[in-house]
Design a protein around this motif. Structure first.
Motif, PDB file in Angstrom:
ATOM      1  N   PRO A  46       0.802  -1.232   0.000  1.00 30.78           N
ATOM      2  CA  PRO A  46       0.000   0.000   0.000  1.00 30.78           C
ATOM      3  C   PRO A  46       0.834   1.281   0.000  1.00 30.78           C
ATOM      4  CG  PRO A  46      -0.095  -1.053   2.154  1.00 30.78           C
ATOM      5  CD  PRO A  46       0.579  -2.024   1.221  1.00 30.78           C
ATOM      6  N   LEU A  47       2.126   1.174   0.251  1.00 31.27           N
ATOM      7  CA  LEU A  47       2.991   2.350   0.096  1.00 31.27           C
ATOM      8  C   LEU A  47       3.053   2.775  -1.364  1.00 31.27           C
ATOM      9  CD1 LEU A  47       5.976   1.462   2.467  1.00 31.27           C
ATOM     10  CD2 LEU A  47       4.105   3.070   2.901  1.00 31.27           C
ATOM     11  N   TYR A  48       2.886   1.804  -2.267  1.00 29.81           N
ATOM     12  CA  TYR A  48       2.857   2.101  -3.701  1.00 29.81           C
ATOM     13  C   TYR A  48       1.436   2.373  -4.182  1.00 29.81           C
ATOM     14  CZ  TYR A  48       7.550   0.011  -3.775  1.00 29.81           C
ATOM     15  OH  TYR A  48       8.874  -0.287  -3.527  1.00 29.81           O
ATOM     16  N   LEU A  49       0.494   1.539  -3.720  1.00 27.09           N
ATOM     17  CA  LEU A  49      -0.896   1.623  -4.187  1.00 27.09           C
ATOM     18  C   LEU A  49      -1.833   1.670  -2.984  1.00 27.09           C
ATOM     19  CD1 LEU A  49      -0.860  -1.031  -7.080  1.00 27.09           C
ATOM     20  CD2 LEU A  49      -0.433   1.427  -7.235  1.00 27.09           C
ATOM     21  N   PRO A  50      -2.148   2.865  -2.495  1.00 33.23           N
ATOM     22  CA  PRO A  50      -2.987   2.987  -1.302  1.00 33.23           C
ATOM     23  C   PRO A  50      -4.484   2.834  -1.560  1.00 33.23           C
ATOM     24  CG  PRO A  50      -2.348   5.156  -2.074  1.00 33.23           C
ATOM     25  CD  PRO A  50      -1.620   4.170  -2.952  1.00 33.23           C
ATOM     26  N   GLY A  62       4.283  -6.338   0.709  1.00 33.35           N
ATOM     27  CA  GLY A  62       3.620  -6.788  -0.508  1.00 33.35           C
ATOM     28  C   GLY A  62       4.406  -6.510  -1.767  1.00 33.35           C
ATOM     29  N   PHE A  63       3.832  -6.896  -2.892  1.00 28.84           N
ATOM     30  CA  PHE A  63       4.494  -6.774  -4.180  1.00 28.84           C
ATOM     31  C   PHE A  63       4.701  -5.320  -4.576  1.00 28.84           C
ATOM     32  CE2 PHE A  63       2.014 -10.829  -4.787  1.00 28.84           C
ATOM     33  CZ  PHE A  63       3.113 -11.664  -4.719  1.00 28.84           C
ATOM     34  N   THR A  64       5.648  -5.101  -5.481  1.00 30.18           N
ATOM     35  CA  THR A  64       5.763  -3.812  -6.151  1.00 30.18           C
ATOM     36  C   THR A  64       4.794  -3.827  -7.340  1.00 30.18           C
ATOM     37  OG1 THR A  64       7.467  -4.559  -7.697  1.00 30.18           O
ATOM     38  CG2 THR A  64       8.213  -3.678  -5.556  1.00 30.18           C
ATOM     39  N   PRO A  65       4.432  -2.665  -7.864  1.00 26.15           N
ATOM     40  CA  PRO A  65       3.596  -2.661  -9.071  1.00 26.15           C
ATOM     41  C   PRO A  65       4.227  -3.429 -10.220  1.00 26.15           C
ATOM     42  CG  PRO A  65       3.560  -0.508  -8.045  1.00 26.15           C
ATOM     43  CD  PRO A  65       4.597  -1.314  -7.303  1.00 26.15           C
ATOM     44  N   HIS A  66       5.534  -3.345 -10.358  1.00 25.96           N
ATOM     45  CA  HIS A  66       6.226  -4.081 -11.419  1.00 25.96           C
ATOM     46  C   HIS A  66       6.062  -5.588 -11.232  1.00 25.96           C
ATOM     47  CE1 HIS A  66       9.264  -5.153 -14.394  1.00 25.96           C
ATOM     48  NE2 HIS A  66       9.794  -5.953 -13.483  1.00 25.96           N
ATOM     49  N   GLN A  67       6.178  -6.061  -9.994  1.00 25.50           N
ATOM     50  CA  GLN A  67       6.003  -7.491  -9.731  1.00 25.50           C
ATOM     51  C   GLN A  67       4.579  -7.934 -10.026  1.00 25.50           C
ATOM     52  OE1 GLN A  67       7.444  -7.417  -5.624  1.00 25.50           O
ATOM     53  NE2 GLN A  67       9.099  -8.819  -6.189  1.00 25.50           N
TER      54      GLN A  67
END
Length: 286
Positions: free
Chosen positions: A216-220, A229-234
């Motif tokens: 959620p640090l990338y996609l809240p 959790g995963f990165t958006p790239h993953q």
């Protein structure tokens, strides 16, 4: 042909932020899809099955549409939600159409509670149990009254929040799963290879992707964020590799919640992921 459709189901998560999320993507990013309405009906207000009657009617509409308007026309259903309870409709449609299918659940949560084990009463935590034929009967009977999935045909990827009763179900049913910790220790490439090898004997696989599988640090912009959790790239890598290397015949992308988003980062990711998957699947299937 890839048919993009969706439903702003919010009652499974009990989060009104999901109600306007699809409309937001349509109006602000030009996303074109057929959208089914969430069906609101009279409720019995069971604390362990919140919004049961409305969810049953909505998921039945999703199942009927996917089965009759997409799968029966030999098209590929790419569903956008809305909360993860909708998968009871989409997976049921695929299972009834194709027979035995595999299910890959990319999620921070196992969603395998029943009305007897749930803490929250939110039905978006129950779809996998329902698809196995467990729990409240009205959640297991979409299109027919048979279990839709075999435990041996399920793989989870990215788990970070598993309730104790859910952990018992995973153990008792011997369901293959990769926690996010497993992914960090084994490597994503190795986990994906295991997943692909495990389901490669099947002719049809449904992939159900919950955006909260991403950190959620990338996609809240999700309903139930879980740290790490995963990165958006993953996330993109996971869906791409599964679609390329397995006979994926249907797919969900769910739980985008515009109310919790920041600077549209989750909205932009969701639209990009949908477009990437549509292009990849069209290239594979025509």
């Amino acid at each position: 042909m890839i048919q993009l459709f969706g439903c702003p189901l919010s009652m499974g998560a009990n989060d009104d932020g999901l109600k306007t999320s699809l409309k937001y993507l349509q109006e602000n990013y030009g996303l074109k899809m057929n959208v089914l309405d969430e069906i609101i009906t009279d409720e019995t207000h069971q604390h362990n099955l919140k919004n049961l009657n409305s969810i049953v009617k909505t998921c039945d509409a999703i199942a009927q549409y996917s089965y009759h308007e997409i799968l029966q026309k030999n098209d590929f259903p790419l569903f956008i939600g809305g909360d993860h309870a909708a998968a009871m409709g989409t997976v049921s449609a695929a299972a009834v159409h194709y027979g035995e299918i595999g299910l890959i659940w990319v999620d921070a949560h196992t969603d395998i509670n029943t009305d007897q084990t749930t803490v929250t009463g939110n039905i978006h935590g129950m779809p996998v149990a329902a698809l196995l034929g467990m729990g409240e009967k009205s959640l297991t009977d979409f299109l027919n009254d048979e279990p839709k999935i075999k435990a041996g045909n399920i793989v989870y990827i990215g788990l970070r929040d598993v309730d104790p009763p859910e952990a018992e179900f995973l153990k008792e049913l011997n369901i293959k799963h990769f926690s996010y910790q497993d992914v960090k220790e084994k490597g994503l490439d190795n986990c994906l290879k295991e997943c692909i090898d495990y389901l490669s004997h099947l002719k049809h696989v449904h992939v159900s992707f919950d955006i909260d599988s991403v950190n959620p640090l990338y996609l809240p912009g999700v309903s139930v964020p879980v740290k790490d959790g995963f990165t958006p790239h993953q996330a993109n890598q996971i869906l791409s590799e599964l679609a390329i290397n397995l006979p994926v015949s249907s797919m969900d992308i769910v739980e985008f919640n515009t109310v919790h988003d920041k600077d549209d980062v989750t909205a932009k990711f969701t639209v990009q992921l949908i477009n990437d998957m549509k292009i990849l699947l069209e290239k594979k299937y025509g």
